[in-house]
Structures are given as structure tokens and as C-alpha cells.
Design an enzyme around this catalytic site. Structure first.
Site, PDB file in Angstrom:
ATOM      1  N   GLY B  18     -16.555 -31.056 -25.124  1.00 53.12           N
ATOM      2  CA  GLY B  18     -17.819 -30.489 -25.581  1.00 53.12           C
ATOM      3  C   GLY B  18     -17.590 -29.083 -26.111  1.00 53.12           C
ATOM      4  N   GLY B  20     -20.213 -26.854 -27.222  1.00 56.46           N
ATOM      5  CA  GLY B  20     -21.411 -26.028 -27.287  1.00 56.46           C
ATOM      6  C   GLY B  20     -21.117 -24.699 -26.613  1.00 56.46           C
ATOM      7  N   ALA B  22     -21.339 -23.738 -23.406  1.00 55.88           N
ATOM      8  CA  ALA B  22     -20.552 -23.817 -22.167  1.00 55.88           C
ATOM      9  C   ALA B  22     -19.093 -24.112 -22.485  1.00 55.88           C
ATOM     10  CB  ALA B  22     -21.124 -24.882 -21.237  1.00 55.88           C
ATOM     11  N   GLY B  23     -18.855 -25.071 -23.362  1.00 56.27           N
ATOM     12  CA  GLY B  23     -17.492 -25.482 -23.688  1.00 56.27           C
ATOM     13  C   GLY B  23     -16.702 -24.366 -24.351  1.00 56.27           C
ATOM     14  N   PHE B 122     -41.152 -14.119 -21.211  1.00 57.51           N
ATOM     15  CA  PHE B 122     -40.944 -15.556 -21.164  1.00 57.51           C
ATOM     16  C   PHE B 122     -41.580 -16.115 -19.909  1.00 57.51           C
ATOM     17  CE2 PHE B 122     -38.096 -18.800 -23.233  1.00 57.51           C
ATOM     18  CZ  PHE B 122     -38.318 -18.372 -24.517  1.00 57.51           C
ATOM     19  N   ASP B 216     -23.223 -38.340 -22.365  1.00 58.14           N
ATOM     20  CA  ASP B 216     -21.846 -38.851 -22.263  1.00 58.14           C
ATOM     21  C   ASP B 216     -21.115 -38.286 -21.052  1.00 58.14           C
ATOM     22  OD1 ASP B 216     -22.827 -39.414 -24.768  1.00 58.14           O
ATOM     23  OD2 ASP B 216     -20.991 -38.909 -25.853  1.00 58.14           O
ATOM     24  N   GLN B 235     -37.160 -32.005 -17.213  1.00 56.82           N
ATOM     25  CA  GLN B 235     -38.167 -31.058 -17.683  1.00 56.82           C
ATOM     26  C   GLN B 235     -38.888 -31.538 -18.940  1.00 56.82           C
ATOM     27  OE1 GLN B 235     -37.177 -26.880 -19.339  1.00 56.82           O
ATOM     28  NE2 GLN B 235     -38.237 -26.512 -17.420  1.00 56.82           N
ATOM     29  N   HIS B 237     -41.093 -30.067 -21.759  1.00 59.87           N
ATOM     30  CA  HIS B 237     -41.440 -28.762 -22.332  1.00 59.87           C
ATOM     31  C   HIS B 237     -42.909 -28.794 -22.755  1.00 59.87           C
ATOM     32  CE1 HIS B 237     -41.415 -25.296 -25.028  1.00 59.87           C
ATOM     33  NE2 HIS B 237     -40.225 -24.975 -24.555  1.00 59.87           N
ATOM     34  N   LEU B 247     -39.157 -29.286 -31.039  1.00 56.96           N
ATOM     35  CA  LEU B 247     -39.508 -28.186 -30.140  1.00 56.96           C
ATOM     36  C   LEU B 247     -40.191 -27.022 -30.853  1.00 56.96           C
ATOM     37  CD1 LEU B 247     -39.061 -26.783 -27.314  1.00 56.96           C
ATOM     38  CD2 LEU B 247     -36.920 -25.935 -28.242  1.00 56.96           C
ATOM     39  N   THR B 249     -40.834 -23.152 -29.782  1.00 49.52           N
ATOM     40  CA  THR B 249     -40.314 -22.262 -28.739  1.00 49.52           C
ATOM     41  C   THR B 249     -41.381 -21.691 -27.808  1.00 49.52           C
ATOM     42  OG1 THR B 249     -39.111 -20.223 -28.283  1.00 49.52           O
ATOM     43  CG2 THR B 249     -40.403 -20.255 -30.288  1.00 49.52           C
ATOM     44  N   GLU B 250     -40.977 -21.494 -26.542  1.00 45.72           N
ATOM     45  CA  GLU B 250     -41.795 -20.786 -25.579  1.00 45.72           C
ATOM     46  C   GLU B 250     -41.987 -19.335 -26.031  1.00 45.72           C
ATOM     47  OE1 GLU B 250     -41.042 -21.790 -21.484  1.00 45.72           O
ATOM     48  OE2 GLU B 250     -40.922 -19.679 -20.947  1.00 45.72           O
ATOM     49  N   ARG B 281     -42.750 -23.824 -16.713  1.00 44.15           N
ATOM     50  CA  ARG B 281     -42.931 -24.937 -17.652  1.00 44.15           C
ATOM     51  C   ARG B 281     -43.558 -26.163 -17.007  1.00 44.15           C
ATOM     52  NH1 ARG B 281     -37.372 -24.535 -21.275  1.00 44.15           N
ATOM     53  NH2 ARG B 281     -38.127 -22.808 -22.547  1.00 44.15           N
ATOM     54  N   HIS B 345     -37.377 -32.479 -22.498  1.00 39.78           N
ATOM     55  CA  HIS B 345     -36.656 -31.347 -23.073  1.00 39.78           C
ATOM     56  C   HIS B 345     -35.309 -31.058 -22.417  1.00 39.78           C
ATOM     57  CE1 HIS B 345     -36.009 -27.553 -25.060  1.00 39.78           C
ATOM     58  NE2 HIS B 345     -36.088 -26.863 -23.947  1.00 39.78           N
ATOM     59  N   ARG B 380     -36.490 -25.580 -14.554  1.00 38.18           N
ATOM     60  CA  ARG B 380     -35.751 -24.470 -15.143  1.00 38.18           C
ATOM     61  C   ARG B 380     -36.695 -23.510 -15.847  1.00 38.18           C
ATOM     62  NH1 ARG B 380     -34.178 -23.347 -20.158  1.00 38.18           N
ATOM     63  NH2 ARG B 380     -34.450 -25.428 -21.056  1.00 38.18           N
TER      64      ARG B 380
END
Lengths: 318, 566
Positions: B18, B20, B22-23, B122, B216, B235, B237, B247, B249-250, B281, B345, B380
Site C-alpha cells: 500500500g 497511501g 501510512a505506507g 472540526f 484487501d 463510520q 459520514h 464526500l 468535507t466536515e 460524526r 465513510h 473516529r
């Protein structure tokens, strides 16, 4: 509503691979996008159709393709807007200027190689501050306009220069370079501009506007390329044909109010650059035969002082 | 496709699956630590779904008068006290440094008048501590991390699809991977594997998630023996577009947008009189659903009103929303409100890890949405997901790269790929009159959205589980029309559907197990939170006898559970 899609297909694994168009009739909702249609197609009609797509909201940049001959994102193009006025199917083709791997999937490697070539990472000077770098919000907002680029390749697909010269860095990579040149935290402007000034760089754009027209995120790559030209000339890179052409153009117009087309190439290439000037001879002959040769003695227009005032005003605002 | 049976072996100290946030954050951390790192991703890194995070990233910066403990409390309260407090502390304590390093790498955060990083408000937080880049913060972070990955020269196998993890003697020692362009299958040997594949949104239909979010990594980890935790916590949204689920956005509410019902009332005053539109949320989504269910909606939606924010705020801070509403809903948000509804979401659950990203399977790490540390618990907070990816991506990369220095490669042979190759051959040989995968996917998504959405009950969840199991049977017979090797997306989607079905089963099982209402898991048949019996996590583990449920107590440090009022 019912739509017909004519999709350009290519299967390299076929016994005799050849490109052909395949027509599909589909029933879709009135609000459907082109991507909705293609997804329906591959999920319910023809699973063999290959395309890249992911976010469905114009942020991942996966689904750039040519829709009715012009590059765009399938996900933010409404089917109803894509219906040709005179009737007939919506034509779907892979993005241009890139090799087709299969159906609508093209090889992006050269695209990424060019992004890589502009060293697209921040190059600050000195030790990192303990907290954030201070930077004016206006500069960040200006950069945000370029950072909005999603690397979809629509601009590259329809770039008229890349169609004839694959060496051109292209609109996406140059826009990316612009982001660093205008970043107040980046300290590598001089070396960046030096490289962008070379063959394949900022001076190879023909200002055809195609990239501005097809960009789905309003990045206006050509405007960024023009911005880089200004920055390069300001940084003292004035001795390329491109820079000299720009300087001569402006100087001649300021002098007489209109462009002296005869002196423009002489000032650009230099009076004694016989080889280059002789190279223009065929153009001159063709112009002469078409009755379009510029006059030998270029005259100032009446009221040229008004043009000059415009120049002064523009200069003072830089 | 027969010729794909000759795997070539690749070796890397740390293999990250992955690309993204984190990866790539894990890759940078591991690379800096001087080990050989490679990233495998089924899409090019900048196509990753981290892109879609719009609103921002939370951090309590002390020099702004904020305190990480306040951020931790908001997060824990937001989680409905299901978040593990030791993990929440780590995340909130390290948030400031993480945001500052991203700024140093080149992220163009919005600034205040002094040129310092600016914040926006937020949901579920008493302080404005969300740092942002207009309304494309995720994209801005993702592209900058990709710049850094290019700079560091990390090897990225782009458009390679992971088929399975290799587990030898209980330890994860590599992965079996298909190169999508050629269709070739390879064995990649690694001393540690970090799973960073993101969420499972497509298990639901509609969802805000990208089409690639098919769970995956969650399914791969599960099948490799790592337990999944908090899977029931899905969650919804509060602001997604009807139909497509795209989406909004918040950040819109953070900038001051209102939620209105069909009578033009700001209905949140009934449900969260203090925080109003900026309650957690789960609270806002439930409130909207109640309004809609009680007949104060408009065609299954309520309205998000941005009109009073003014042209400048909309242009500078909500530019993407302006485009999205125009392109996908035909609405000019400067002139009319947007019809919105709660939509799937984010998955709070995932592969259970410790605070260093390590799972129950030695050698296997997980970070980001596919992992469950658990920092989000039952719900979250907005702008905590980007933070989660960066903090735990980095920690996983650091820990894994430290560990591999003491390890050597396990002996792995080409035979590791045998069962995946057999599975692919079987799918390709399915009857050409069989069902198309699209139908199974749609039925799955609609079932989950019907029975495991904002409000749930025993009967609905049982129906969902039964349906998922029926679909798993039908899945074995789906037809793959494309028999070719090159970029066979038909085969890839079919394999993804297999992962989605595994994920769906664990969600339904966990939801049926939790006999209370907490966070996003709200049961109309058991409406109250039950701290006495259910202040604990639900885990699902894959065993030869089928899924097995386990429990784990919640880690409480400083914050005792209280009634949750906004």
C-alpha cells in the site's frame, strides 16, 4: 436515458491484436457520468474492458481519457453533456501521447519519469527551524492552485508539442516545477530554472492553450510555463532563442506599436547567425508567394506613445 | 493466463503493501533507518485514497496554547470510550511533531496573518486544532510524501496486486504478488511486512470510498491469522451526496455551514445543543437519520447550507466542494443548500496491532485504516485519520526496520504461489454462463448498507450475515470473461470481491456480538451503552473451523467513561 458508447479497444493478448471501436448501448440515469457508464459496462455487460478508475470524484487522477476526441476525466464528465449535438455515439478513447497497454489503459511511465526529472521535492537551505517555516498565506494560496494538480495526464494527452517531440517535459511536469520555484521555502530556484531553460523545457511550449482547456482542476499549466519563462529571464537566463524571442518581441512592439516581423528573427537569432536565418528562407519565399511578406520598412503606428505608456504601466506593476 | 506460473523471487528487508499516507510514511521511516525497503501498490502512489481526505489533520501544538491531553480527551470521548487510551496518548502526543515534519517536507498548509500554520474547527473537539490545505489536505500530504519517496529513491512496485501473505511457522515472511501489466505472479520474500492498504468502503454501497478500497489488506491479514478488532464500528459520514455517496468535507461545517431539515430548522439544537453541527460524526449522522425517518427530510436527505459563508471563504477554503457540488449534484453552494445524507465513510476496526503497528502474527505490521490500534474506538473524529496514518505508519516503519536488522530471510520457495495460482486458474475456468461479479458486489453493498448502517437491529444483522454467506457461495461460481494476461482488471476485481466478502462477514459477526449501543454501532433493539459488560473490544479470528470471536478489555489510563453529551 439511453446512450451509445463507442469505445476504442485494444487487446495485446488477442491472436492478432488490432485497434477497433466497439459500440455499446446502455441505459443510464440522467445524472450519470461517463465513468458510471463505463463501470456499468464492465460490471454488467463486458468484463473484458480495461480502464483505470478509482475515486469517482476528480481527485485521484486515474480516469483521464479522450471523450469525443478531447482529454478529460470520465468521472466528472456528465453523460448528458457528452452526447454529441448531432446525435451518434459518445466516443471514448485512451489518453493520447502515451502508449496504449490495453483498451483505455496507457503507459504512464514516461509521464512519471518527466515528473521525476524536475526534482520535485522541496530543497530548502540551512538548518530546519524547530517549528514551521514562516510563509505568507498568499504564497501558499497561489501554490495551492498548482498543488491542485492530480497528475491525471489530460494535459499531456492533448499537448500539441508532445505529439511531435517526446523530449518536451510537458505541461504537468513543468507545472510541478513551478510549484517549487514559487515556494518561498525552496532555495534551489537558480539550478531549477537553469535546467528548465534547456532543450525540452519552458521554451518548447507553443502556447496553444490545449492544456489549459482540458485541465480538470483549473491548474492552467501553460500559464505556469509562462510564469517560469518570466522567472528564468529575471534570473538572468536571457540567452536562449526563446528568451531572446520574447525580449525582441516586446522591444519591437514597444518601439513601433506593432510587431516588425522582419526584424524579429534577426534579433532572436542574431544578425550573423547565417545558418539559422537561411533556414527561414523557405518561410519567407512562401510568405512572398502568398502575398504576406512583411514590409521591408516597418512604420511606427500613429499614437505609438500610447502603446509605450501601456508598457510603462505594465512594467511598474510587476 | 497459463504462463503466469513461473515466479521470480524478490528479496526486501521490509515490504510495505500500500502506498497511501501510512505506507509511504512507513517507507520513509524504514528507509531512513538504513534497511532495504520496497513498496507494493495496486495503484500508482498518487492514486491512493488518502487523496480524498479533505478537511485536515489534527494536532495540539503547545506553542498555540493547546495541550495534547485535551486532544486525547476529545478523541477518547469521540470514540465512546472504546479507544485504547495508551494508543490515543501516543497519537496525540506525537501529532505536533508529525505535522511540523510534513510542513518541513513541503506541505503548503494554510497560514495565519503571521505566516504560521492556521487552524480550522472540526467536529467533536473543543479547540480549533485542525491544520489544513484548503479542502484537499489529503492530496496535499500524499503528493508531498510521494515527492519524498522519489527523493529517497524507495523502490515502488506500481500496479502490483497482492494475492496472499506467506506465513511460515507462524511468522509472516513475504507475499505473493501479481504484476498487473504482465500478469506474472512473483514471490516477494521479506523479513517484515507492513500492511497499509487502507479501508474497505466498497463493501458498502454507496460509500464515499474509492473503488480501490476493497479491504484487501484487512482480508489478507485475517487469512494470515491476525485477529481483526472493532470490525462492527463502521463510520457513516454526516455529509455525503445522495446516490454516488461522494464526500462533502466536515470542513464545511468547520467553517460554519448549517444543517437544515425540511422545515428550515437547524435541527442539531435538539440533539447537541452545545456543539451543534460540530458534534461527533456518529451523533450528527444519527440526528440526520432520525430527522429523515421522522419525515423532516427531503427525498431521503437533509440540507447543508453554505450560503452565508460568503464568496471568499468558499473560494479559498472550500474550493473543491464548490466543484464537487457543481459537478456531481448540479448545485452552486453559493446560491443553494446541498442535499446530503449519512453515508458509509470509514472503518474504525481492522487488523489488531500494538502501538508499534505489530500484529499478532510475528513479522506482520499494519498501519492506517486497515489497522486497529485502537485509537478511534467506536467513532473516529474528523481529521484524526490522517494523523493516525502518519504516526502509526512512521512507528511501524521504525519498529519493523529495527527488528529486521536482527533477522535473516526465511527459506521460501516458489511453491508459496501454488495455491494462489490454482485459485486464479479455477476462477478463469468458471462456467461462462455464470454470474457476473458486478451483481454479487452490488447485492453485497446494498445488504450492508441496509442492515449495518446508522441504525441496526438483531434481525437485520442476522439477515445480512446470511446474505453474505450466500454471496460467498455464489462468488465461487462468478465468471471471469477476460482470460488474458495483460492488465486483466476483470480478474483483479473478482479477487477484490473475494476480499470484500471476507471483510463483510467479520463486520456482521462482530456487530451481532456487541449487545449494546456504542459509537457508530447503534442498535434500535438495545439502545443504551453498557459499560459494565461491553467496555471491551470484539475480535474475530480466522480458524480452520471458521471465524472465532474473542474479547479484549479496553485500556483505560486517565479518562474514566462518562455519559457522552455534546
Amino acid at each position: 436515458m439511453q446512450v451509445t458508447l463507442s469505445v476504442k479497444r485494444f487487446d495485446p493478448d488477442a491472436d492478432s491484436p488490432e485497434t477497433h471501436f466497439q459500440e455499446y448501448k446502455l441505459e443510464v440515469e440522467d445524472t450519470a457520468t461517463v465513468l458510471d457508464g463505463l463501470i456499468k459496462l464492465r460490471e454488467e455487460v463486458d468484463g473484458t474492458l480495461a480502464l483505470r478508475c478509482s475515486c469517482r470524484s476528480a481527485i485521484c487522477g486515474s480516469c483521464a481519457m479522450r471523450i469525443n476526441g478531447q482529454a478529460g476525466l470520465a468521472c466528472n464528465t456528465k453523460m448528458s453533456d457528452a452526447l454529441p449535438r448531432g446525435g451518434g455515439p459518445i466516443t471514448i478513447e485512451p489518453a493520447g501521447n502515451m502508449e496504449v497497454i490495453k483498451d483505455l489503459v496507457v503507459d504512464f511511465q514516461p509521464f512519471w519519469d518527466k515528473i521525476r526529472a524536475v526534482e520535485p521535492w522541496l530543497q530548502p537551505e540551512g538548518p530546519e527551524p524547530e517549528t514551521e517555516y514562516l510563509a505568507p498565506n498568499e504564497a501558499m494560496l497561489h501554490e495551492a492552485g498548482v498543488m491542485a494538480c492530480i497528475m491525471c495526464g489530460a494535459c499531456v494527452s492533448d499537448c500539441t508539442v508532445l505529439a511531435i517531440d517526446s523530449n518536451f517535459l510537458g505541461p504537468a511536469a513543468l507545472a510541478k516545477a513551478y510549484r517549487f520555484v514559487v515556494d518561498p521555502r525552496d532555495a534551489a530556484d537558480e539550478s531549477r530554472l537553469g535546467k528548465l531553460n534547456e532543450y525540452g523545457g519552458v521554451w518548447d511550449c507553443t502556447r496553444c492553450m490545449a492544456c489549459v482547456e482540458v485541465c480538470p482542476k483549473g491548474v492552467a499549466p501553460m500559464d505556469r510555463i509562462m510564469g517560469l519563462r518570466d522567472k528564468a529571464m529575471e534570473a538572468g537566463y536571457t540567452n536562449t532563442y526563446g528568451a531572446r524571442h520574447a525580449a525582441a518581441f516586446s522591444e519591437l512592439v514597444e518601439h513601433s506599436g506593432t510587431l516588425d516581423e522582419l526584424r524579429l528573427p534577426i534579433k532572436t537569432f542574431g544578425m550573423f547567425n547565417i545558418k539559422k536565418l537561411l533556414g527561414l528562407l523557405p518561410v519567407g519565399i512562401r510568405a512572398q508567394m502568398a502575398g504576406k511578406r512583411p514590409p521591408i520598412f516597418h512604420k511606427k503606428i500613429p499614437g505609438v506613445q500610447n502603446v509605450r505608456r501601456l508598457f510603462e504601466k505594465a512594467e511598474s506593476r510587476r | 493466463m497459463e504462463s503466469c506460473t513461473l515466479p521470480i523471487m524478490f528479496d526486501h528487508d521490509v515490504l510495505i503493501i500500500g502506498a497511501g499516507l501510512a505506507g509511504m510514511r512507513a517507507a520513509l521511516a524504514a528507509g531512513t533507518n538504513g534497511v532495504d525497503v520496497a513498496v507494493v501498490s495496486k495503484v500508482h502512489p498518487v492514486r491512493s485514497h488518502s487523496n480524498a481526505a479533505q478537511g485536515g489533520i489534527n494536532a495540539a501544538l503547545t506553542d498555540r496554547g493547546d495541550d495534547w491531553r485535551d486532544h486525547a480527551y476529545d478523541t477518547i470521548k469521540g470514540s465512546d470510550y472504546l479507544g485504547d487510551q495508551d494508543a490515543v496518548e501516543v497519537m496525540c502526543r506525537e501529532a505536533g511533531q508529525e505535522v511540523i515534519s510534513m510542513e518541513h517536507m513541503g506541505v503548503i498548509f494554510s497560514r495565519d496573518d503571521q505566516g504560521r500554520l492556521g487552524t480550522r474547527a472540526f467536529g467533536g473537539q473543543r479547540q480549533a486544532r485542525t491544520f489544513f490545505v484548503a479542502d484537499f489536505t489529503g492530496q496535499a500530504l500524499l503528493h508531498v510524501l510521494h515527492e519524498q519517496v522519489l527523493k529517497a529513491g524507495v523502490r515502488v512496485y506500481e500496479e502490483w496486486f497482492v494475492l496472499s501473505l506467506i506465513v511460515e511457522a507462524g511468522e509472516c515472511v513475504g507475499a505473493v504478488v501479481m504484476e498487473m501489466r504482465s500478469g506474472d505472479v512473483h514471490v516477494v520474500r521479506a523479513k517484515a511486512v507492513i500492511m497499509a492498504t487502507g479501508g474497505l468502503g466498497r463493501v458498502f454501497e454507496p460509500s464515499t470510498n474509492a473503488l480501490i478500497c476493497t479491504g484487501d489488506g484487512i482480508a489478507l491479514g485475517y487469512k494470515a491469522g491476525a485477529p481483526l478488532m472493532d470490525q462492527e464500528m463502521v463510520q457513516y459520514h454526516p455529509t455525503t451526496l445522495k446516490g454516488s455517496g461522494v464526500l462533502i468535507t466536515e470542513g464545511a461545517r468547520g467553517e460554519g455551514a448549517h444543517l437544515l431539515n425540511s422545515e428550515g430548522d437547524r435541527f442539531m439544537k435538539t440533539y447537541a445543543p452545545n456543539m451543534m453541527e460540530l458534534a461527533s460524526r456518529d451523533v450528527v449522522s444519527r440526528s440526520e437519520q432520525t430527522e429523515i425517518d421522522e419525515g423532516r427530510g427531503i427525498d431521503g436527505c437533509v440540507l447543508l447550507d453554505c450560503r452565508h459563508l460568503g464568496e471568499q471563504v468558499i473560494r479559498e477554503k472550500l474550493s473543491q466542494i464548490l466543484e464537487i457540488a457543481r459537478d456531481f449534484a448540479g448545485v452552486d453552494i453559493r446560491k443553494e443548500p446541498i442535499p446530503i445524507q449519512p453515508g458509509m465513510h470509514y472503518q474504525m476496526g481492522g487488523i489488531k496491532t500494538d502501538i508499534n503497528g505489530l500484529t499478532a502474527v510475528p513479522g506482520l505490521y499494519a498501519a492506517g485504516e486497515c489497522a486497529c490500534v485502537s485509537v478511534h474506538g467506536g467513532n473516529r473524529l474528523g481529521a484524526n485519520s490522517l494523523l493516525d496514518t502518519l504516526v502509526f505508519g512512521r512507528r511501524s516503519g521504525e519498529h519493523a526496520s529495527d527488528q529486521v536488522k536482527k533477522k535473516s530471510f526465511a527459506s521460501v520457495t516458489d511453491a508459496s504461489a501454488d495455491s494462489d495460482l490454482a485459485n486464479i486458474r479455477r476462477l478463469l475456468k468458471n462456467d461462462d454462463d455464470g454470474e457476473m461479479f458486478g451483481r454479487v458486489r452490488q447485492e453485497l453493498g446494498q445488504t450492508m448498507d441496509k442492515h449495518l448502517a446508522v441504525y441496526r437491529n438483531q434481525q437485520g444483522m442476522e439477515e445480512a450475515l446470511a446474505k453474505v454467506r450466500e454471496l460467498k457461495e455464489r462468488y465461487r461460481q462468478v465468471r471471469v470473461q477476460d482470460k488474458g494476461k495483460t492488465f486483466n482488471t476483470n480478474l483483479i476485481f473478482t479477487l477484490e470481491l473475494g476480499f470484500m466478502l471476507d471483510c463483510a462477514e467479520t463486520i456482521a459477526l462482530s456487530a451481532l456480538e456487541r449487545k449494546e449501543s456504542r459509537g457508530a454501532h447503534t442498535r434500535t433493539d438495545i439502545p443504551d451503552r453498557d459499560d459494565e459488560n461491553w467496555l471491551k473490544h470484539v475480535l474475530v479470528k480466522s480458524t480452520p473451523d471458521g471465524p472465532q470471536i474473542e474479547h479484549l478489555p479496553v485500556v483505560i489510563t486517565d479518562w474514566e467513561p462518562q455519559a457522552r453529551v455534546y
